[in-house]
Design an enzyme around this catalytic site. Structure first.
Site, PDB file in Angstrom:
ATOM      1  N   LYS A  11      91.061  49.496  -2.508  1.00 40.49           N
ATOM      2  CA  LYS A  11      89.743  49.998  -2.129  1.00 40.49           C
ATOM      3  C   LYS A  11      89.604  51.489  -2.423  1.00 40.49           C
ATOM      4  O   LYS A  11      88.505  51.970  -2.739  1.00 40.49           O
ATOM      5  CB  LYS A  11      89.472  49.696  -0.656  1.00 40.49           C
ATOM      6  CG  LYS A  11      89.284  48.214  -0.356  1.00 40.49           C
ATOM      7  CD  LYS A  11      88.102  47.633  -1.122  1.00 40.49           C
ATOM      8  CE  LYS A  11      87.776  46.210  -0.720  1.00 40.49           C
ATOM      9  NZ  LYS A  11      86.597  45.680  -1.440  1.00 40.49           N
ATOM     10  N   TYR A  17      95.561  46.531   0.258  1.00 44.02           N
ATOM     11  CA  TYR A  17      94.107  46.574   0.397  1.00 44.02           C
ATOM     12  C   TYR A  17      93.590  48.011   0.329  1.00 44.02           C
ATOM     13  O   TYR A  17      92.616  48.297  -0.379  1.00 44.02           O
ATOM     14  CB  TYR A  17      93.718  45.920   1.721  1.00 44.02           C
ATOM     15  CG  TYR A  17      92.240  45.800   1.966  1.00 44.02           C
ATOM     16  CD1 TYR A  17      91.533  44.709   1.458  1.00 44.02           C
ATOM     17  CD2 TYR A  17      91.552  46.736   2.723  1.00 44.02           C
ATOM     18  CE1 TYR A  17      90.171  44.576   1.693  1.00 44.02           C
ATOM     19  CE2 TYR A  17      90.195  46.605   2.957  1.00 44.02           C
ATOM     20  CZ  TYR A  17      89.506  45.528   2.449  1.00 44.02           C
ATOM     21  OH  TYR A  17      88.149  45.403   2.679  1.00 44.02           O
ATOM     22  N   ILE A  63      89.637  40.173  -1.021  1.00 38.75           N
ATOM     23  CA  ILE A  63      90.545  39.364  -0.210  1.00 38.75           C
ATOM     24  C   ILE A  63      91.498  40.290   0.536  1.00 38.75           C
ATOM     25  O   ILE A  63      91.623  41.474   0.199  1.00 38.75           O
ATOM     26  CB  ILE A  63      91.358  38.371  -1.061  1.00 38.75           C
ATOM     27  CG1 ILE A  63      92.274  39.120  -2.041  1.00 38.75           C
ATOM     28  CG2 ILE A  63      90.438  37.406  -1.789  1.00 38.75           C
ATOM     29  CD1 ILE A  63      93.269  38.223  -2.762  1.00 38.75           C
TER      30      ILE A  63
END
Length: 241
Positions: free
Chosen positions: A151, A147, A85
């Site tokens: 990652k 994010y 997401i």
């Protein structure tokens, strides 16, 4: 008997392409999803791939969901951690909830899904873990501190776990897509694509979900048995490592 593969976030976008490609390659595929019942049911109707609903951010839900898949299809041999997401905003505006939501799904989700299948893979001396990271986990991206951190963490997880799995014939690899022509990316105004995105991609186009899927099929195969701890960049040359 066909090997069983779970694809998280497997009913839409890149995940849907991965689920379809693995089925076409002969795997028995279970497509996980978190929330969009309409899309999941349409995907199931179109492909015949069974769908299973749970949030990868919830460890107990992952344990129960994986147990259901294994009861229905058999032991999991391939796990594709694709679910992710975004909660994009500049860091000075980012809330704790926005931070935690992304970390819980995009990073903790890897633990939550991998830990329940790991012992079985070790016992059977075979496994394929494929983690879908991102170009922004490699280079960072303004407005995506949450994010990019998650990652990048996926890549560290991949390299560490690969060392633990190697002697048990379990490979652990990551794929870092660049800009892929999913519904979300294609919703970006064409002017923005033409001026701000495409000029930075040397091949001059968006990637296709099927191009990520083909990379997954290779990493899941016996042909990739000597590939582990690797990060495959699929980004049209936008960022080279």
């Amino acid at each position: 008997m066909a090997r069983v593969a779970i694809v998280t976030g497997g009913t839409r976008g890149i995940g849907a392409a991965i689920s379809k490609a693995l089925k076409d390659a002969g795997y028995s595929v279970a497509a996980n999803y978190a929330g969009n019942d309409e899309a999941a049911n349409a995907f199931k109707e179109e492909t015949g791939i069974p769908v299973y609903k749970w949030s990868v951010a919830d460890y107990d839900a992952c344990v129960a969901g994986i147990a259901k898949v294994e009861a229905d299809l058999g032991p999991v041999a391939v796990l594709v951690n694709n679910a992710g997401i975004t909660r994009d905003t500049m860091f000075h505006k980012m809330t704790l909830d926005q931070w935690k939501a992304v970390i819980d799904t995009n990073l903790n989700g890897l633990f939550n899904m991998t830990r329940p299948v790991w012992d079985g893979m070790r016992d059977r001396a075979f496994g394929r873990i494929i983690n879908i990271s991102s170009i922004n986990g490699q280079k960072g991206q303004m407005g995506q501190a949450n994010y990019s951190a998650a990652k990048a963490g996926d890549l560290g997880f991949t390299k560490a776990l690969a060392q633990e799995g190697a002697k048990k014939n379990i490979t652990v690899n990551a794929i870092c897509p660049g800009y892929i022509g999913t519904e979300m990316v294609r919703a970006v105004p064409q002017e923005v694509l033409d001026k701000a995105i495409l000029p930075h991609i040397p091949v001059g186009r968006l990637g296709e979900p099927e191009e990520i899927a083909r990379a997954v099929v290779f990493l899941a195969s016996d042909d990739a048995g000597f590939v582990t701890g690797s990060t495959m960049t699929v980004n049209g040359g936008q960022y080279m490592v």
